[in-house]
Design an enzyme around this catalytic site. Structure first.
Site: not given
Length: 355
Positions: A183, A219, A213, A23, A176-177, A312, A323, A300, A217
Site C-alpha cells: 500500500s 510511466k 529502485e 495496512e 525508496v521502499k 510487483e 479496489s 502491477d 520515466r
C-alpha cells in the site's frame, strides 16, 4: 455463532482481518465489504479480527464511528478468539495485507493445522511480500524490470558509503521502499541525493530491509488481476490503469491517494494498444506461475518511456468493491459477489498438505 457445532450443513468460513502491519485499516475495509458480499444462505461465516497488537478477537467488521479520511480498526475489547478454533472451520479467508498475514506467516499456521484457505501458500506469499526476492524470481522468469539496490540492515549501519555508491549509479530520481510492506507504506521519491538518507530512515521505520529502485520515466501505472480456474490454470483479467489527479499534491500513487483523499481513479479497461494489453495479461500469468501463486493475485506494471516493466505482485490485493482487483474482474464479466464465491469454492476444493 459457534464454529464448533453446526446443524446447517453449510461450509464454515472464518474471515480473518486486521493484523499487525501498517495496512491494518485497509484489511478492515476489505473485510467489511467481503463479509457483506458472502452469501449466508450458502456459508456459515465467522468474522475474526486481529488487533494491531496481535490479539485475536470475535469481530463484526461493522464500524459506525469511522471519521472521514480515516480507516477502521479491530477493537481490542471484544471477546477473545482462540486461533486453534480455526481447526473446526472448512476454510479460512485471510484478508490480511502486509507482514504478519500476507507474507506466509498466517499461511504457515493454517498449513500446520491442516486448514484450507484462500490464496497463495507459504512460499509464494513470502516471496511476493519481499520485493527484492520477487525481483530475483521475476528475473529468472525473464520478466522486464527496473534496476534496483537492496539495503540490508547491517549494510546501512556499517558500510553506508559503498551502499550509497551503488544507489547513485541508478541515477535520479529513485524510489525508496520498505522491502516488505504494501500500500505504498513508507515509500518516498528521492529527487536529490540530500534526500536519500532521510528516505531510507523513513523506510526503515517499516522494515529494516530497504529497496531503492530507479524511477520509471513517463510511466503509466497499469494493473492486471489473476484468478485460478477450477482446473488450476490461471486466468488474467482485462487491464486497468491507475491515475492520480494532477493537482492533488501527490508525487506518485501513495497511501493517501489510494485510501484516504479520493484523488486516485481506476480506468478500466485501460486505454492502451491491444498488443500491449495482451502482453500485460501474458506477463501477469507468467508472474503468477513464477512465484507459485494460488487463488488470486494482482500484478502491477509500469509503461515507461523505455517500454513495459513489471513492478510487483500482490497475493492478497485490496478487495473493496472499488479496489482495482474486483473492478478488473467486474469489467471481465465476474461481479463482486461471484468473485468472492469463486475464491471460497477454490479454497474448499484444494488439498491440505503438500500440493
Amino acid at each position: 455463532m459457534s464454529l464448533v457445532t453446526r446443524a446447517s450443513g453449510k461450509p464454515r468460513i472464518a474471515v480473518v482481518f486486521g493484523g499487525r502491519s501498517s495496512e491494518h485499516g485497509v484489511s478492515c475495509l476489505t473485510a467489511r465489504e467481503v463479509l457483506a458480499a458472502i452469501d449466508t444462505e450458502r456459508y456459515d461465516v465467522q468474522p475474526v479480527g486481529i488487533t494491531r497488537d496481535g490479539e485475536w478477537v470475535e469481530e463484526t467488521a461493522v464500524w459506525d464511528d469511522v471519521a472521514p479520511g480515516t480507516l477502521p480498526s479491530v477493537r481490542p475489547d471484544l471477546p477473545p478468539f482462540v486461533w486453534e478454533r480455526l481447526r473446526d472451520v472448512d476454510a479460512v479467508l485471510p484478508l490480511l495485507h502486509g507482514p504478519w498475514g500476507e507474507d506466509g506467516t498466517v499461511q504457515g499456521l493454517l498449513e500446520m493445522a491442516d486448514v484450507r484457505y484462500v490464496g497463495a501458500g507459504v512460499l509464494a506469499s513470502a516471496v511476493s511480500m519481499d520485493k527484492p526476492f520477487t525481483k530475483t524470481v521475476f528475473s529468472a522468469a525473464g520478466l522486464p524490470q527496473l534496476p534496483y539496490v537492496t539495503i540490508r540492515p547491517w549494510e546501512w549501519n556499517d558500510d553506508r558509503a559503498r551502499v550509497e555508491d551503488r544507489i547513485r549509479a541508478l541515477g535520479l530520481p529513485v524510489f525508496v521502499k520498505p522491502a516488505r510492506a504494501g500500500s505504498s507504506s513508507g515509500v518516498m521519491m528521492v529527487q536529490t541525493w540530500d534526500e536519500l538518507a532521510g528516505a531510507v530512515e523513513k523506510a526503515r521505520e517499516f522494515d529494516p530491509k530497504v529497496m531503492v529502485e530507479s524511477a520509471a520515466r513517463g510511466k503509466r501505472e497499469l494493473e492486471c488481476a489473476v484468478i485460478q480456474q477450477p482446473d488450476g490454470k490461471p486466468l488474467a483479467s482485462v487491464v486497468g490503469e491507475i491515475t492520480v489527479a494532477g493537482d492533488a499534491g501527490h508525487d506518485f500513487y501513495d497511501f493517501e491517494a489510494k485510501y484516504l483523499d479520493g484523488t486516485s481513479v481506476n480506468v478500466v479497461p485501460a486505454d492502451v494498444p491491444v498488443t500491449l494489453s495482451e502482453r500485460i495479461r501474458t506477463y501477469a500469468v507468467q508472474a503468477f506461475e513464477a512465484v507459485g501463486c494460488e487463488g488470486l493475485a494482482r500484478v502491477d506494471f509500469f509503461w515507461t518511456d523505455e517500454g513495459l516493466v513489471i513492478n510487483e505482485i500482490n497475493t492478497m490485493p485490496g478487495f473493496t468493491p472499488y479496489s482495482m482487483f474486483p473492478v478488473l474482474w467486474q469489467a471481465s464479466g465476474i461481479p463482486y459477489a461471484e468473485l468472492v464465491d469463486r475464491l471460497l469454492q477454490l479454497a474448499l476444493r484444494r488439498d491440505t498438505g503438500l500440493r
